[in-house]
Design a protein around this motif. Sequence first.
Motif, short mmCIF file in Angstrom:
data_model
loop_
_atom_site.label_atom_id
_atom_site.label_comp_id
_atom_site.label_asym_id
_atom_site.label_seq_id
_atom_site.Cartn_x
_atom_site.Cartn_y
_atom_site.Cartn_z
N GLY A 396 0.82 -1.22 0.00
CA GLY A 396 0.00 0.00 0.00
C GLY A 396 0.85 1.26 0.00
N PHE A 397 2.17 1.06 0.03
CA PHE A 397 3.08 2.22 0.04
C PHE A 397 4.13 2.04 -1.07
N PRO A 398 3.75 2.36 -2.32
CA PRO A 398 4.65 2.12 -3.45
C PRO A 398 5.87 3.05 -3.40
N VAL A 432 14.16 -2.91 -11.01
CA VAL A 432 13.28 -1.81 -11.46
C VAL A 432 13.85 -1.21 -12.74
N ASP A 433 15.16 -0.96 -12.73
CA ASP A 433 15.80 -0.35 -13.90
C ASP A 433 15.80 -1.32 -15.08
N GLU A 441 5.90 -2.09 -5.57
CA GLU A 441 5.16 -2.20 -4.31
C GLU A 441 5.25 -3.65 -3.83
N VAL A 442 5.56 -3.84 -2.59
CA VAL A 442 5.65 -5.20 -2.07
C VAL A 442 4.24 -5.81 -2.03
N THR A 443 4.15 -7.11 -2.33
CA THR A 443 2.84 -7.76 -2.38
C THR A 443 2.35 -8.07 -0.96
N TYR A 505 7.76 -8.24 -5.14
CA TYR A 505 7.32 -6.88 -5.47
C TYR A 505 6.55 -6.90 -6.79
N THR A 506 5.51 -6.07 -6.89
CA THR A 506 4.83 -5.85 -8.16
C THR A 506 5.50 -4.64 -8.81
N LEU A 507 5.96 -4.84 -10.04
CA LEU A 507 6.61 -3.74 -10.76
C LEU A 507 5.72 -3.31 -11.91
#
Length: 509
Positions: A396-398, A432-433, A441-443, A505-507
């Motif tokens: 909930g905290f991206p 990410v890069d 954001e962590v699942t 993590y959802t990217l």
Amino acid sequence: MADVTQTTRKRKRRTPEHVHDAVIVGAGFGGMGAAIALRERGREDLVILEREDDLGGTWHVNRYPGIAVDIPSATYSYSFAPNPYWSRLYAPGAELKKYADHVAALFQLRPYMRFGVTVEQATWDEATSTWVVTQTDGATVRARLLLTATGFLSQPKLPDIPGVDTFAGKVIHTAAWDADHDLTGEDVAVIGTGATSVQLVPEVARLARHLTVYQRTAIWVTPKLDGPVPRAVQRLFARVPLTQRIARGVGSAILEAIMVTGVLRYERLSAFNRAAATAATRHLHRQVKDPDLRRQLTPDYSFGCKRPTFSNTYFPTFTQAHVDLETTSIDHVDERGIVTTDGRRRDIDTLVLATGFDLWDANFPAFTITGTDGKDLGAFWRSERFQAYEGISIPGFPNFFSLNSPWSYSGLSYFTTIESQMKHINRLLTEVDRRGATRFEVTEEANARFLAHVRHQVESSVFAHGSCATSRSYYFNQHGEATLLRPTSTLNAFREAGRFPLDDYTLVS
Ligand code: NAP
């Protein structure tokens, strides 16, 4: 003049709000480590906001007499920025501040820092995938990433004792030491007997005409194997860095052994914990002959429930004629001094509050943080229990790393925590890069799995199996759960930081 104003207005309208790569809140060792990690991943457009007027965090703020690190200095420092010139095995506080300045210069971090800036809130803006950080003066800073490095012990706690604010003499909290106030020849009271008091009390006793130390909970104190580092050793460390790395390795291994055997694996290895308690008890017996005084100074909870301390001068201070240990509860403070519940009063000139820090109410988080769908981090932690995936991310905290989180403090040296978090940041941002993502954001699943794991692990610790009820330890939150320390070895923390599943993590690109 009118033309100039119009031009300025036009320019203001046209200039879009600048979006930084990252905002880091806090310019202590955690914030500086985060900045170094971000720059390694090519994030150069950084802003570091700091409430105080200079960098260094704890080591800039805390300047009370006797302050020193209580972890060997070769270990209490960044592994990638060793300092061969520590003057003692346990360096005095001022050297830590100098070291912080040195690291900031080495990595050119000062230009990113803005001092005297208090952050009021940070809000996630889903439309732009950015964080809007609002300062108490109303100014805002926008960035793609938010990192909070606001410290664990950074919100000084004032005691809830009636009348403290009516005392007419000088009142000093140890985190706001007044170096201009001379205690020489004064009648002084110190409230609190935590790690700070253990360092401070012998120094105050040197100056005061009379000192009364008000103890609510006794503290475990073991001998401190300290001493100056000879110049020849400093030169050796400078010329052959491997030698200092070995010294660091030895220090870290000892701390790890204390932590793992004495605290985290207490259920199976309580003999180690008892051995530490015995060492502390023998230390007390060697230094204090009066059985009543010994009894008063002996804790009634298991070693390790709260952070133990090291000192060779604390216990002997109470054997001096002008020093009293007061264990009767304080009833109130009035304009002249302190009155205990049995009606006795002690008039004093200066009241020193060594009453520590508020972790669980004023901190976690240190300011309002609002994530997706208006999710409030502080409210979430308080209603759904304190949690953070690998002690750094929260669903909930991206695009957010919370460095001072529940379950994040790993080992005894804060640098272990910092460096494993730097590793975590590096691993995630590399992915990410690689995927050109703008949002991570962590699942919920990964967070729940980690939470279940640490809750299971903590069940083997002294916090679950020891006798901690009377310790009043800040390792425990307001719900009575020991959610501050990561209940794994530091080796595990490092390993996980380098190999956690990236699909935790959802990217989003
Ligand atoms: P602390 O450990 O929280 O100790 C606060 C003391 O104040 C406790 O003895 C507490 O008693 C007492 N107290 C608080 N409110 C009180 C009240 N209303 N009435 C009576 N007594 C009250 O804080 P600290 O000593 O500042 O140490 C905090 C941490 O800082 C340490 O654990 C350590 O991690 C760190 N530290 C590190 C170093 C270093 O060398 N690196 C040095 C100093 C501190 P109760 O226990 O009964 O609550």
